[in-house]
Design a protein around this motif. Structure first.
Motif, short mmCIF file in Angstrom:
data_model
loop_
_atom_site.label_atom_id
_atom_site.label_comp_id
_atom_site.label_asym_id
_atom_site.label_seq_id
_atom_site.Cartn_x
_atom_site.Cartn_y
_atom_site.Cartn_z
N THR A 65 18.09 -8.75 -8.08
CA THR A 65 17.19 -9.70 -7.40
C THR A 65 16.79 -9.22 -6.01
OG1 THR A 65 19.02 -11.00 -6.49
CG2 THR A 65 18.14 -11.68 -8.64
N LYS A 66 17.57 -8.34 -5.42
CA LYS A 66 17.29 -7.88 -4.05
C LYS A 66 16.02 -7.03 -3.97
CE LYS A 66 21.04 -9.78 -2.42
NZ LYS A 66 20.94 -10.99 -1.58
N PHE A 67 15.49 -6.64 -5.10
CA PHE A 67 14.28 -5.82 -5.12
C PHE A 67 13.01 -6.66 -5.19
CE2 PHE A 67 17.67 -3.08 -6.69
CZ PHE A 67 17.46 -1.93 -5.95
N TYR A 68 13.18 -7.98 -5.08
CA TYR A 68 12.05 -8.90 -5.21
C TYR A 68 11.79 -9.63 -3.89
CZ TYR A 68 12.54 -8.01 -10.17
OH TYR A 68 12.62 -7.38 -11.40
N PRO A 69 10.75 -9.22 -3.15
CA PRO A 69 10.42 -9.93 -1.91
C PRO A 69 10.15 -11.41 -2.15
CG PRO A 69 9.24 -7.85 -2.01
CD PRO A 69 9.89 -8.05 -3.35
N ARG A 70 9.53 -11.71 -3.29
CA ARG A 70 9.28 -13.10 -3.68
C ARG A 70 9.87 -13.31 -5.08
NH1 ARG A 70 6.15 -11.22 0.03
NH2 ARG A 70 5.78 -9.48 -1.38
N VAL A 347 -0.66 -4.93 -7.77
CA VAL A 347 0.30 -6.02 -7.79
C VAL A 347 -0.03 -6.95 -6.63
CG1 VAL A 347 2.75 -6.63 -7.56
CG2 VAL A 347 2.08 -4.57 -8.82
N THR A 348 0.10 -8.24 -6.87
CA THR A 348 -0.17 -9.19 -5.79
C THR A 348 1.07 -10.03 -5.48
OG1 THR A 348 -0.97 -10.87 -7.35
CG2 THR A 348 -2.61 -9.43 -6.34
N ALA A 349 1.12 -10.47 -4.23
CA ALA A 349 2.10 -11.48 -3.82
C ALA A 349 1.35 -12.80 -3.83
CB ALA A 349 2.62 -11.16 -2.43
N GLY A 350 1.78 -13.73 -4.65
CA GLY A 350 1.08 -15.00 -4.78
C GLY A 350 1.10 -15.48 -6.21
N GLY A 351 0.65 -16.70 -6.42
CA GLY A 351 0.62 -17.26 -7.77
C GLY A 351 1.20 -18.65 -7.81
N ILE A 352 1.64 -19.06 -9.01
CA ILE A 352 2.18 -20.40 -9.20
C ILE A 352 3.37 -20.65 -8.28
CG2 ILE A 352 3.26 -21.98 -10.87
CD1 ILE A 352 0.41 -21.44 -11.55
N ASN A 353 3.33 -21.75 -7.58
CA ASN A 353 4.44 -22.13 -6.71
C ASN A 353 5.72 -22.24 -7.53
OD1 ASN A 353 6.28 -23.45 -5.01
ND2 ASN A 353 4.67 -24.63 -4.00
N TYR A 371 3.97 -23.23 -20.13
CA TYR A 371 4.93 -22.23 -19.69
C TYR A 371 4.23 -21.12 -18.90
CZ TYR A 371 7.91 -24.48 -23.17
OH TYR A 371 8.63 -25.40 -23.89
N PHE A 372 4.99 -20.51 -17.99
CA PHE A 372 4.47 -19.41 -17.19
C PHE A 372 5.39 -18.20 -17.29
CE2 PHE A 372 3.27 -23.35 -14.88
CZ PHE A 372 1.90 -23.28 -15.07
N THR A 373 4.81 -17.02 -17.46
CA THR A 373 5.63 -15.80 -17.52
C THR A 373 4.95 -14.68 -16.72
OG1 THR A 373 4.55 -14.90 -19.50
CG2 THR A 373 6.41 -16.39 -19.84
N GLY A 374 5.77 -13.81 -16.15
CA GLY A 374 5.25 -12.62 -15.48
C GLY A 374 4.63 -12.88 -14.13
N GLU A 375 3.62 -12.09 -13.81
CA GLU A 375 3.06 -12.08 -12.46
C GLU A 375 2.11 -13.22 -12.16
OE1 GLU A 375 1.42 -8.32 -11.26
OE2 GLU A 375 3.08 -7.22 -12.15
N ILE A 376 1.88 -14.11 -13.11
CA ILE A 376 1.10 -15.31 -12.78
C ILE A 376 1.88 -16.18 -11.81
CG2 ILE A 376 1.98 -16.77 -14.67
CD1 ILE A 376 -0.90 -17.84 -14.97
N LEU A 377 3.19 -15.99 -11.80
CA LEU A 377 4.08 -16.69 -10.87
C LEU A 377 4.07 -15.99 -9.52
CD1 LEU A 377 6.93 -16.85 -13.49
CD2 LEU A 377 5.94 -18.91 -12.45
N ASN A 378 4.50 -16.70 -8.50
CA ASN A 378 4.59 -16.11 -7.17
C ASN A 378 5.86 -15.26 -7.08
OD1 ASN A 378 4.14 -15.53 -4.46
ND2 ASN A 378 5.24 -17.35 -3.76
N ILE A 379 5.88 -14.21 -7.92
CA ILE A 379 6.99 -13.27 -7.98
C ILE A 379 6.41 -11.86 -7.98
CG2 ILE A 379 8.85 -12.32 -9.41
CD1 ILE A 379 9.32 -15.10 -10.53
N ASP A 380 6.97 -11.00 -7.15
CA ASP A 380 6.59 -9.59 -7.19
C ASP A 380 7.74 -8.77 -6.66
OD1 ASP A 380 5.60 -8.68 -4.14
OD2 ASP A 380 5.50 -10.83 -4.54
N ALA A 381 7.69 -7.48 -6.97
CA ALA A 381 8.80 -6.60 -6.61
C ALA A 381 8.27 -5.29 -6.07
CB ALA A 381 9.66 -6.33 -7.85
N ILE A 382 9.20 -4.48 -5.56
CA ILE A 382 8.82 -3.14 -5.14
C ILE A 382 8.59 -2.30 -6.39
CG2 ILE A 382 10.19 -3.41 -3.04
CD1 ILE A 382 12.24 -1.47 -4.24
#
Length: 406
Positions: A65-70, A347-353, A371-382
């Protein structure tokens, strides 16, 4: 109007992974994937320079999880359910051989992303998952606990809807009409545009380990660095761009970057070492004696930038020039003016809260059976396979939750 048990919007990695994992548990379900483009799995195809960086060989969830800024906090539970080793086993069970490279990145042994694409397409065909291309979703409504999807061609309805479109502004806009909160997307994983005489002719030069810092900011990163024809790239820059995605956006990608080419040596330590080197090698030419593991070309540019000419020997270097060379080695200052996309990956930072999603099931907290999966969520990584790991894990959780409803 076409009716399906499950409709998945998005023909990318998380969309196919969701569909396949549902179908394996409930093979008689009618499942459809709606893809806006002419081709599916386009991002898989270009990932890792066309080799597909499937995941990263980090097998401890709390470390991963430490590799995920969001998304760091939210992914702890999901990664304890389905992590890197589970992904590798999933592909192994489908006769896709993977390999771990020295830097921890995981690729198919074939070194070809088509291997992953073929796996997904074969599985989708086996379970009669309907893949509908060139279908742009224009409206999403919910009526009597059913989802109705109006597209550029047809209308569809389902009781169970999965949004797996990645970073898609139009889909985010549609979800806003359902009162979901969208964290405004900004670019992540980008390289720095720099025009500077010290590096303008050093394209292709790499360093094993440097320390980067944004001036007048707390943003910093370490790692290998690559000099390109447009500026700076490599793992250290990409890491910094991911963690600083919003702050650098707010700066309009114009800022001062400090580079410590020695990585963890501080100013006083380097000045002391240069002074000792002057005493121990007084007759050697500074320009020709690269230190700190730097390439000759890079070292020479830093020496010249410090005001030391090509013929000067260490004995003739005055204290003030030793100080200037120390500054060049430990805090080279570059003006960054803009960014460039890393390869073809965006890759973007942003998406579903993330507060609006149940991370045990990936179901919306606002609507049942959404349901939401993947980068549609406000999740991104290095970079390094981590964004795909998010796709696999969230898709797996959504699939398991959906399968229990039939």
């Amino acid at each position: 109007m076409h009716n399906f048990d499950v409709i998945i919007v998005g023909g990318g990695a998380s969309g196919f992974f969701t569909a396949i994992n549902i179908a394996e548990q409930k093979p008689n379900l009618r499942i459809a994937i709606l893809e806006r483009g002419k081709e599916v799995l386009a991002k898989v195809k270009i990932s890792g320079g066309g080799r597909c960086n499937v995941t990263h060989a980090c097998f401890i969830p709390n470390v991963l999880t430490k590799f995920y800024p969001r998304g760091e906090k939210e992914l702890k539970g999901p990664f304890n359910t389905f992590c890197t080793g589970d992904v590798m086993q999933w592909f192994a069970d489908r006769n896709v051989a993977l390999k771990i490279e020295d830097d921890g990145r995981v690729f198919p042994e074939s070194n070809n992303s088509q291997t992953i694409i073929d796996c997904f397409l074969n599985e989708a065909n086996t379970f009669n998952i309907k893949v509908i291309k060139q279908t742009i979703v224009q409206q999403i409504t919910t009526i009597n606990e059913e989802w109705q999807i109006e597209t550029s061609k047809e209308k569809y309805k389902t009781k169970h809807l999965v949004m797996a479109t990645g970073s898609n502004t139009k889909i985010w806009d549609l979800l806003k009409t359902l009162n979901h909160t969208i964290i405004t997307p900004v670019p992540s994983l980008f390289t720095f545009n720099i025009k500077d005489d010290r590096i303008n002719h050093l394209m292709g030069v790499t360093t094993e380990m440097v320390s980067l810092k944004i001036k007048n900011s707390n943003l910093k990163a370490t790692g290998p660095l690559l000099i390109t024809h447009w500026g700076l790239s490599g793992p250290a820059v990409l890491k910094l761009s991911a963690w600083g995605a919003r702050e650098l956006f707010d700066k309009s990608y114009q800022f001062q970057l400090l580079v410590n080419w020695t990585n963890d040596y501080v100013f006083d330590e380097v000045l002391e070492e240069l002074t000792l080197n002057k005493q121990n090698h007084p007759k050697k030419t500074v320009y020709k004696q690269a230190l700190y593991g730097l390439t000759n070309r890079l070292w020479q540019q830093l020496v010249l930038a410090a005001g030391i000419n090509e013929t000067m020997i260490w004995a003739d270097v005055p204290k003030k020039l030793l100080v200037k060379l120390t500054e060049q080695l430990t805090q080279t200052e570059f003006y960054v003016n803009g960014k460039s996309t890393f390869k073809d990956e965006f890759v973007t930072a942003g998406g579903i809260n993330l507060k609006e999603v149940n991370f045990k099931t990936m179901e919306s907290k606002l609507f049942n059976n959404l349901y939401f999966t993947g980068e549609i969520l406000n999740i991104d990584a290095i970079t390094g396979g981590f964004n795909f790991q998010n796709a696999w894990t969230t898709a797996y959780l959504a699939a398991n939750a959906l399968a229990t409803k039939f």
